[in-house]
Scaffold this motif. Structure first.
Motif, short mmCIF file in Angstrom:
data_model
loop_
_atom_site.label_atom_id
_atom_site.label_comp_id
_atom_site.label_asym_id
_atom_site.label_seq_id
_atom_site.Cartn_x
_atom_site.Cartn_y
_atom_site.Cartn_z
N VAL A 71 34.92 39.09 29.08
CA VAL A 71 34.82 40.02 27.95
C VAL A 71 36.17 40.16 27.26
CG1 VAL A 71 34.45 42.45 27.35
CG2 VAL A 71 32.82 41.27 28.86
N LYS A 72 37.23 40.26 28.06
CA LYS A 72 38.57 40.39 27.49
C LYS A 72 38.98 39.13 26.74
CE LYS A 72 42.26 42.92 26.86
NZ LYS A 72 42.20 44.23 26.18
N GLN A 73 38.63 37.97 27.27
CA GLN A 73 38.93 36.71 26.59
C GLN A 73 38.28 36.66 25.21
OE1 GLN A 73 40.65 33.59 27.37
NE2 GLN A 73 41.75 35.12 28.57
N LEU A 74 37.12 37.28 25.09
CA LEU A 74 36.39 37.26 23.82
C LEU A 74 36.90 38.32 22.85
CD1 LEU A 74 32.86 36.69 25.33
CD2 LEU A 74 34.03 35.15 23.75
N GLY A 75 37.79 39.19 23.31
CA GLY A 75 38.40 40.16 22.41
C GLY A 75 37.80 41.54 22.45
N ALA A 76 36.88 41.79 23.37
CA ALA A 76 36.29 43.13 23.50
C ALA A 76 37.02 43.90 24.61
CB ALA A 76 34.80 43.03 23.80
N GLU A 77 36.57 45.13 24.87
CA GLU A 77 37.26 46.01 25.81
C GLU A 77 36.40 46.28 27.05
OE1 GLU A 77 40.37 46.80 25.63
OE2 GLU A 77 40.52 45.74 23.71
N PRO A 78 36.64 45.53 28.13
CA PRO A 78 35.87 45.76 29.35
C PRO A 78 36.36 46.99 30.10
CG PRO A 78 37.52 44.07 29.73
CD PRO A 78 37.61 44.43 28.27
N LEU A 79 35.44 47.66 30.79
CA LEU A 79 35.77 48.79 31.64
C LEU A 79 35.12 48.54 32.99
CD1 LEU A 79 37.07 51.61 31.96
CD2 LEU A 79 34.89 52.59 31.17
N PRO A 80 35.81 47.81 33.89
CA PRO A 80 35.21 47.52 35.19
C PRO A 80 35.14 48.76 36.07
CG PRO A 80 37.44 46.61 35.04
CD PRO A 80 37.10 47.13 33.68
N LEU A 81 33.98 48.95 36.70
CA LEU A 81 33.74 50.02 37.65
C LEU A 81 33.55 49.33 39.00
CD1 LEU A 81 33.07 52.96 38.47
CD2 LEU A 81 30.72 52.54 37.69
N ALA A 82 34.61 49.35 39.82
CA ALA A 82 34.61 48.53 41.02
C ALA A 82 35.57 49.11 42.06
CB ALA A 82 35.00 47.09 40.68
N THR A 83 35.57 48.51 43.25
CA THR A 83 36.43 48.96 44.34
C THR A 83 37.22 47.79 44.91
OG1 THR A 83 34.48 48.74 45.76
CG2 THR A 83 35.08 50.96 45.08
N LEU A 84 38.50 48.06 45.18
CA LEU A 84 39.38 47.12 45.87
C LEU A 84 39.85 47.74 47.18
CD1 LEU A 84 41.60 45.95 42.87
CD2 LEU A 84 39.88 44.56 44.05
N GLY A 85 40.28 46.91 48.12
CA GLY A 85 40.79 47.39 49.39
C GLY A 85 42.31 47.44 49.40
N LYS A 86 42.86 47.67 50.59
CA LYS A 86 44.30 47.85 50.74
C LYS A 86 45.11 46.60 50.42
CE LYS A 86 43.65 47.28 55.73
NZ LYS A 86 43.77 47.96 57.05
N ASP A 87 44.42 45.45 50.36
CA ASP A 87 45.09 44.20 50.00
C ASP A 87 44.87 43.85 48.53
OD1 ASP A 87 42.37 43.89 50.40
OD2 ASP A 87 42.52 41.86 51.20
N GLY A 88 44.34 44.79 47.73
CA GLY A 88 43.97 44.47 46.35
C GLY A 88 44.94 44.90 45.28
N GLY A 89 46.14 45.36 45.69
CA GLY A 89 47.09 45.84 44.70
C GLY A 89 47.47 44.81 43.66
N HIS A 90 47.63 43.55 44.09
CA HIS A 90 48.05 42.53 43.12
C HIS A 90 46.92 42.16 42.16
CE1 HIS A 90 46.15 39.16 45.48
NE2 HIS A 90 46.39 39.98 46.48
N TYR A 91 45.66 42.35 42.58
CA TYR A 91 44.53 42.15 41.67
C TYR A 91 44.57 43.22 40.58
CZ TYR A 91 39.76 40.37 40.66
OH TYR A 91 38.65 39.77 40.09
N LEU A 92 44.81 44.46 40.99
CA LEU A 92 44.90 45.56 40.03
C LEU A 92 46.04 45.31 39.05
CD1 LEU A 92 43.38 48.32 39.72
CD2 LEU A 92 45.32 49.36 40.89
N GLU A 93 47.19 44.88 39.56
CA GLU A 93 48.34 44.60 38.69
C GLU A 93 48.04 43.48 37.71
OE1 GLU A 93 51.50 43.79 41.38
OE2 GLU A 93 51.64 45.87 42.12
N ARG A 94 47.32 42.46 38.17
CA ARG A 94 46.98 41.35 37.28
C ARG A 94 46.14 41.83 36.11
NH1 ARG A 94 42.84 37.36 36.65
NH2 ARG A 94 43.72 35.40 35.85
N PHE A 95 45.14 42.66 36.38
CA PHE A 95 44.31 43.17 35.30
C PHE A 95 45.11 44.05 34.35
CE2 PHE A 95 39.46 42.95 36.01
CZ PHE A 95 39.55 41.59 36.19
#
Length: 301
Positions: free
Chosen positions: A57-81
């Motif tokens: 969705v972001k690649q296409l130029g719209a505004e995504p709002l993901p509703l999801a859960t990450l674990g204690k190893d997911g900090g770098h995924y959050l930072e990437r987004f």
């Protein structure tokens, strides 16, 4: 306005088997299956349905709002987004579990065998749809079963149109539960195998099912997709890819295009044509979130 994406975020561990699964699996021994595949090539990618769809969705130029859960190893995924300027305010970072992990083995014919550890995804039902946010359209994609049911109910009660995308979670629902979800949804999207399973569970067919929603979309891989509306089938031809490298995440890229088009007010046939294009771009790249879309390419659809 945002496009809400309820679903999983996970790390994909992709292993490549230089052969065919069919040559290693003996049909007469399927009841006591015990096979091993040598996978000399491996990669780890950011994945999960919500993550992949949000990226598209972001690649296409719209505004995504993901509703999801990450674990204690997911900090770098959050930072990437955050670096991609994707709104992460509805992504929970749990410290009591690991992020979901998907291990995918792909053979030389692009068939896949997957195993999934839900991790933080199993706690997704603890987080509600943010109804205080302006949401144009939404999708309930594969996630923990309870979260899918909860988010579908909340979106329906709030009058927010959404796509029901059961995906690999389809076997978790019985017929009555599926009937409820379909009654709440505005659109359904499944792949060909899932379409057969869904219709079998509900003792119906695609034409009849399409009368119950605004549209039923069935993706067919290299054969494009079919759009069902009011019992009528429309075949949308595939867009030939420049190369066939990795099918992982193609369906999610397609769904990103569907949501983009719905948010723009497009009809389903136009959405499907853009979806087929997105799938063709994605399949030419390794990993579900490593492709780029040009604005000029979108305008062609």
């Amino acid at each position: 306005m945002s496009i809400l994406i309820s679903g999983s975020m996970a790390f994909d561990n992709i292993l490549v088997f230089n052969g065919r699964f069919a040559d290693q699996i003996l049909p007469q021994q399927i009841a006591r299956l015990n096979v091993s595949f040598l996978t000399p090539h491996m990669r780890s990618d950011y994945g999960g349905c919500a993550g992949n769809i949000a990226y598209a969705v972001k690649q296409l130029g719209a505004e995504p709002l993901p509703l999801a859960t990450l674990g204690k190893d997911g900090g770098h995924y959050l930072e990437r987004f955050q670096q991609l300027h994707i709104d992460t305010s509805c992504i929970a970072l749990r410290q009591d579990c690991y992020t979901g992990q998907c291990t995918i083995v792909t053979d030389e014919h692009h068939n896949q065998i997957s195993a999934f550890h839900p991790g933080a995804m199993g706690l997704a039902h603890a987080y509600d749809v943010p109804l205080d946010r302006p949401i144009a359209v939404a999708i309930v994609s594969p996630n923990a079963k309870e979260a899918m049911q909860l988010h579908a109910q909340q979106l329906h009660a709030a009058g927010i149109a959404f796509v029901f995308d059961p995906g690999q979670q389809l076997p978790q629902f019985n017929a009555d539960e599926l009937e409820t979800l379909i009654a709440q949804a505005s659109w359904i999207t499944v792949n060909d195998y899932e379409a057969f399973m869904l219709c079998e569970k509900l003792n119906t067919d695609r034409a009849a099912l399409s009368h119950r929603v605004r549209g039923l979309i069935v993706t067919l891989g290299e054969n494009g997709c079919e759009v069902w509306q009011n019992g009528e089938r429309h075949a949308i031809a595939a867009v030939p890819p420049q190369d066939v490298v990795d099918p992982t995440g193609c369906g999610d890229a397609w769904r990103g295009a569907l949501l983009y088009g719905l948010e723009k007010g497009w009809d389903l046939l136009r959405c499907a044509r853009l979806g087929n294009y997105m799938g063709s771009v994605k399949v030419a790249h390794r990993g579900p979130q490593n492709y780029q879309i040009q604005a000029a390419d979108i305008q062609a659809y």
